[in-house]
Structures are given as C-alpha cells and as structure tokens.
Motif scaffolding. Structure first.
Motif, PDB file in Angstrom:
ATOM      1  N   ALA A  58      -6.752  -2.752   5.128  1.00  0.00           N
ATOM      2  CA  ALA A  58      -7.486  -2.058   6.183  1.00  0.00           C
ATOM      3  C   ALA A  58      -8.450  -1.044   5.583  1.00  0.00           C
ATOM      4  O   ALA A  58      -8.123  -0.364   4.595  1.00  0.00           O
ATOM      5  CB  ALA A  58      -6.513  -1.368   7.135  1.00  0.00           C
ATOM      6  N   GLU A  59      -9.618  -0.944   6.162  1.00  0.00           N
ATOM      7  CA  GLU A  59     -10.652  -0.008   5.704  1.00  0.00           C
ATOM      8  C   GLU A  59     -10.129   1.428   5.662  1.00  0.00           C
ATOM      9  O   GLU A  59     -10.535   2.214   4.802  1.00  0.00           O
ATOM     10  CB  GLU A  59     -11.869  -0.108   6.634  1.00  0.00           C
ATOM     11  CG  GLU A  59     -13.050   0.713   6.207  1.00  0.00           C
ATOM     12  CD  GLU A  59     -13.795   0.152   4.999  1.00  0.00           C
ATOM     13  OE1 GLU A  59     -14.394   0.952   4.265  1.00  0.00           O
ATOM     14  OE2 GLU A  59     -13.776  -1.073   4.787  1.00  0.00           O
ATOM     15  N   LYS A  60      -9.192   1.763   6.547  1.00  0.00           N
ATOM     16  CA  LYS A  60      -8.677   3.134   6.617  1.00  0.00           C
ATOM     17  C   LYS A  60      -7.950   3.584   5.348  1.00  0.00           C
ATOM     18  O   LYS A  60      -7.721   4.770   5.151  1.00  0.00           O
ATOM     19  CB  LYS A  60      -7.752   3.299   7.824  1.00  0.00           C
ATOM     20  CG  LYS A  60      -6.467   2.510   7.731  1.00  0.00           C
ATOM     21  CD  LYS A  60      -5.639   2.671   8.999  1.00  0.00           C
ATOM     22  CE  LYS A  60      -4.352   1.868   8.915  1.00  0.00           C
ATOM     23  NZ  LYS A  60      -3.578   1.985  10.153  1.00  0.00           N
ATOM     24  N   TYR A  61      -7.594   2.635   4.469  1.00  0.00           N
ATOM     25  CA  TYR A  61      -6.902   2.984   3.224  1.00  0.00           C
ATOM     26  C   TYR A  61      -7.846   3.185   2.043  1.00  0.00           C
ATOM     27  O   TYR A  61      -7.433   3.684   1.003  1.00  0.00           O
ATOM     28  CB  TYR A  61      -5.887   1.893   2.855  1.00  0.00           C
ATOM     29  CG  TYR A  61      -4.793   1.713   3.875  1.00  0.00           C
ATOM     30  CD1 TYR A  61      -4.034   2.789   4.320  1.00  0.00           C
ATOM     31  CD2 TYR A  61      -4.507   0.468   4.395  1.00  0.00           C
ATOM     32  CE1 TYR A  61      -3.033   2.624   5.266  1.00  0.00           C
ATOM     33  CE2 TYR A  61      -3.499   0.285   5.335  1.00  0.00           C
ATOM     34  CZ  TYR A  61      -2.773   1.369   5.762  1.00  0.00           C
ATOM     35  OH  TYR A  61      -1.778   1.205   6.687  1.00  0.00           O
ATOM     36  N   ILE A  62      -9.091   2.785   2.177  1.00  0.00           N
ATOM     37  CA  ILE A  62     -10.026   2.817   1.050  1.00  0.00           C
ATOM     38  C   ILE A  62     -10.685   4.186   0.953  1.00  0.00           C
ATOM     39  O   ILE A  62     -11.151   4.740   1.947  1.00  0.00           O
ATOM     40  CB  ILE A  62     -11.057   1.680   1.184  1.00  0.00           C
ATOM     41  CG1 ILE A  62     -10.298   0.344   1.160  1.00  0.00           C
ATOM     42  CG2 ILE A  62     -12.095   1.752   0.071  1.00  0.00           C
ATOM     43  CD1 ILE A  62     -11.127  -0.862   1.438  1.00  0.00           C
ATOM     44  N   ASP A  63     -10.697   4.722  -0.261  1.00  0.00           N
ATOM     45  CA  ASP A  63     -11.258   6.045  -0.556  1.00  0.00           C
ATOM     46  C   ASP A  63     -10.533   7.163   0.193  1.00  0.00           C
ATOM     47  O   ASP A  63     -11.122   8.193   0.513  1.00  0.00           O
ATOM     48  CB  ASP A  63     -12.769   6.088  -0.248  1.00  0.00           C
ATOM     49  CG  ASP A  63     -13.569   5.176  -1.174  1.00  0.00           C
ATOM     50  OD1 ASP A  63     -13.212   5.078  -2.367  1.00  0.00           O
ATOM     51  OD2 ASP A  63     -14.535   4.562  -0.695  1.00  0.00           O
ATOM     52  N   LYS A  64      -9.247   6.973   0.456  1.00  0.00           N
ATOM     53  CA  LYS A  64      -8.458   7.974   1.176  1.00  0.00           C
ATOM     54  C   LYS A  64      -7.192   8.374   0.405  1.00  0.00           C
ATOM     55  O   LYS A  64      -6.266   8.933   0.979  1.00  0.00           O
ATOM     56  CB  LYS A  64      -8.049   7.437   2.560  1.00  0.00           C
ATOM     57  CG  LYS A  64      -9.189   7.038   3.457  1.00  0.00           C
ATOM     58  CD  LYS A  64      -9.902   8.235   4.037  1.00  0.00           C
ATOM     59  CE  LYS A  64     -10.800   7.908   5.178  1.00  0.00           C
ATOM     60  NZ  LYS A  64     -12.058   7.334   4.928  1.00  0.00           N
ATOM     61  N   GLY A  65      -7.105   8.023  -0.890  1.00  0.00           N
ATOM     62  CA  GLY A  65      -5.969   8.436  -1.708  1.00  0.00           C
ATOM     63  C   GLY A  65      -4.805   7.460  -1.758  1.00  0.00           C
ATOM     64  O   GLY A  65      -3.727   7.815  -2.235  1.00  0.00           O
ATOM     65  N   TYR A  66      -4.994   6.244  -1.291  1.00  0.00           N
ATOM     66  CA  TYR A  66      -3.928   5.230  -1.310  1.00  0.00           C
ATOM     67  C   TYR A  66      -4.048   4.336  -2.543  1.00  0.00           C
ATOM     68  O   TYR A  66      -5.111   4.228  -3.150  1.00  0.00           O
ATOM     69  CB  TYR A  66      -3.987   4.362  -0.052  1.00  0.00           C
ATOM     70  CG  TYR A  66      -3.684   5.122   1.212  1.00  0.00           C
ATOM     71  CD1 TYR A  66      -2.375   5.306   1.645  1.00  0.00           C
ATOM     72  CD2 TYR A  66      -4.710   5.667   1.974  1.00  0.00           C
ATOM     73  CE1 TYR A  66      -2.090   6.001   2.803  1.00  0.00           C
ATOM     74  CE2 TYR A  66      -4.434   6.379   3.141  1.00  0.00           C
ATOM     75  CZ  TYR A  66      -3.131   6.541   3.541  1.00  0.00           C
ATOM     76  OH  TYR A  66      -2.845   7.236   4.681  1.00  0.00           O
ATOM     77  N   ASP A  67      -2.949   3.684  -2.889  1.00  0.00           N
ATOM     78  CA  ASP A  67      -2.911   2.730  -3.998  1.00  0.00           C
ATOM     79  C   ASP A  67      -2.388   1.389  -3.514  1.00  0.00           C
ATOM     80  O   ASP A  67      -1.597   1.319  -2.576  1.00  0.00           O
ATOM     81  CB  ASP A  67      -1.967   3.219  -5.113  1.00  0.00           C
ATOM     82  CG  ASP A  67      -2.461   4.466  -5.811  1.00  0.00           C
ATOM     83  OD1 ASP A  67      -3.681   4.610  -5.995  1.00  0.00           O
ATOM     84  OD2 ASP A  67      -1.613   5.302  -6.177  1.00  0.00           O
ATOM     85  N   ILE A  93       0.880  -1.161   0.000  1.00  0.00           N
ATOM     86  CA  ILE A  93       0.000   0.000   0.000  1.00  0.00           C
ATOM     87  C   ILE A  93       0.918   1.210   0.000  1.00  0.00           C
ATOM     88  O   ILE A  93       1.865   1.292   0.791  1.00  0.00           O
ATOM     89  CB  ILE A  93      -0.926   0.000   1.223  1.00  0.00           C
ATOM     90  CG1 ILE A  93      -1.896  -1.173   1.100  1.00  0.00           C
ATOM     91  CG2 ILE A  93      -1.672   1.335   1.340  1.00  0.00           C
ATOM     92  CD1 ILE A  93      -2.826  -1.357   2.260  1.00  0.00           C
ATOM     93  N   VAL A  94       0.644   2.144  -0.929  1.00  0.00           N
ATOM     94  CA  VAL A  94       1.461   3.350  -1.056  1.00  0.00           C
ATOM     95  C   VAL A  94       0.557   4.580  -1.091  1.00  0.00           C
ATOM     96  O   VAL A  94      -0.626   4.482  -1.414  1.00  0.00           O
ATOM     97  CB  VAL A  94       2.348   3.312  -2.330  1.00  0.00           C
ATOM     98  CG1 VAL A  94       3.354   2.164  -2.270  1.00  0.00           C
ATOM     99  CG2 VAL A  94       1.521   3.219  -3.589  1.00  0.00           C
ATOM    100  N   THR A  95       1.141   5.730  -0.772  1.00  0.00           N
ATOM    101  CA  THR A  95       0.415   6.994  -0.864  1.00  0.00           C
ATOM    102  C   THR A  95       0.315   7.406  -2.327  1.00  0.00           C
ATOM    103  O   THR A  95       0.960   6.803  -3.199  1.00  0.00           O
ATOM    104  CB  THR A  95       1.130   8.110  -0.087  1.00  0.00           C
ATOM    105  OG1 THR A  95       2.383   8.381  -0.726  1.00  0.00           O
ATOM    106  CG2 THR A  95       1.332   7.732   1.374  1.00  0.00           C
ATOM    107  N   ALA A  96      -0.431   8.462  -2.585  1.00  0.00           N
ATOM    108  CA  ALA A  96      -0.550   8.982  -3.952  1.00  0.00           C
ATOM    109  C   ALA A  96       0.812   9.420  -4.496  1.00  0.00           C
ATOM    110  O   ALA A  96       1.029   9.395  -5.708  1.00  0.00           O
ATOM    111  CB  ALA A  96      -1.531  10.154  -3.983  1.00  0.00           C
TER     112      ALA A  96
END
Length: 166
Positions: free
Chosen positions: A109-118, A48-51
């Motif tokens: 983790a749910e915290k990564y979804i729809d928050k700008g992560y890939d 999982i990476v940031t934008a």
C-alpha cells in the motif's frame, strides 16, 4: 506548427510516465533466490513492519504446512496474539528448496512508502536456524527503485522487486 504539436504530445506522454513512476505503491513481483545449504525447504514470511520491528501486515507466507509455523518464532508469536487477522489460505505457497528460486506477487500500500516502514523477509528451515531479518528493505522510494537486495546471514541469496504496472 506541426513540430509544436508533436513536441506537446511528446511532453504529455512523458509526463504520464513520470506520474506512474512516482507511485510506488501497488502490486509487485518478487523473485526470492535461496543460497545453497543443507536441509529442507525454507519457510519464508514477507511482512511490513515498523521501524521498531512491530508487525503491521503479512504479505506472503511460503510454506503451507501449519505444523512448522512455530519455527518462524517472531511472526508466529504475532499471529498467535492477533488471531483476528484473516486466514492465510490466500497467501501461502510451497517452501523453496536450497539453491532454488520462486516468484511471488503481493501488494504494498502507498501509505507505507516513505513513512518509516520496512519490508522484512524472515526464514526458517526445519532443524536449522531461524533468521528474523534475513532481508530488510526500507520502504522508501529510493530503495524500491533499486529493486535488488542481498540476503544477510540467513538462507536468502537475493530478493528482486519489480513494480507491476496496472
């Protein structure tokens, strides 16, 4: 009256399915299929990476010979700087050979979804090219519902993600 009760029960059941469908965080089965190429098995890292491409979490490593980890250049540099991260023994597995496929599991983790992560798949093959962004899946509700993602110019033909209900 009986029809009303049956209708109400049906709506309750349907509503419970809708609630589960909205929650896309959790466990996933992931099919990774490689293209046909000449060479050894591919080392694959799923992260999982940031934008901006900064690593947040390593979900899976396919390739258990630590000698070749430096060939996965970007990820290895991150791991080298962050030695405090947990060991990878629980998430490693065998490389995948040319034209073959593997099914692995991991949790998002749910915290990564729809928050700008890939969700990013990197690949490296001994004495061949390294691909930092072989497959990149934006972690959005819409993208996760699609479930099938094509590889770019690297070794992965396609990736399929299937949410595993608990």
């Amino acid at each position: 009256m009986r029809n009303v009760i049956v209708f109400m029960l049906g709506m309750l059941v349907l509503g419970s399915f809708e609630g589960k469908a909205q929650t896309l965080g959790g466990d996933y089965k992931c099919l990774i299929q490689l293209k046909n190429y000449q060479g050894e098995g591919a080392y694959i890292v799923v992260s999982i990476v940031t934008a901006k491409g900064e690593y947040v979490e390593t979900l899976r490593v396919l390739g258990d010979d630590h000698e070749w980890y430096p060939d996965i250049k970007s990820w290895y540099a991150f791991r080298d700087k962050n030695r405090h991260q947990p060991r990878l023994d629980g998430v490693t597995g065998a490389t995948i050979a040319s034209g073959e496929r593997a099914v692995v599991t991991f949790s998002i983790a749910e915290k990564y979804i729809d928050k700008g992560y890939d969700l990013r798949f990197e690949t490296a093959v001994e004495d061949k090219n390294y691909h930092t962004k072989d497959v990149v899946v934006p972690l959005t509700s819409a993208q996760l519902k699609l479930g099938k993602f094509e590889g770019k110019d690297g070794y992965i033909r396609q990736v399929r993600l299937i949410s595993v209900a608990k």
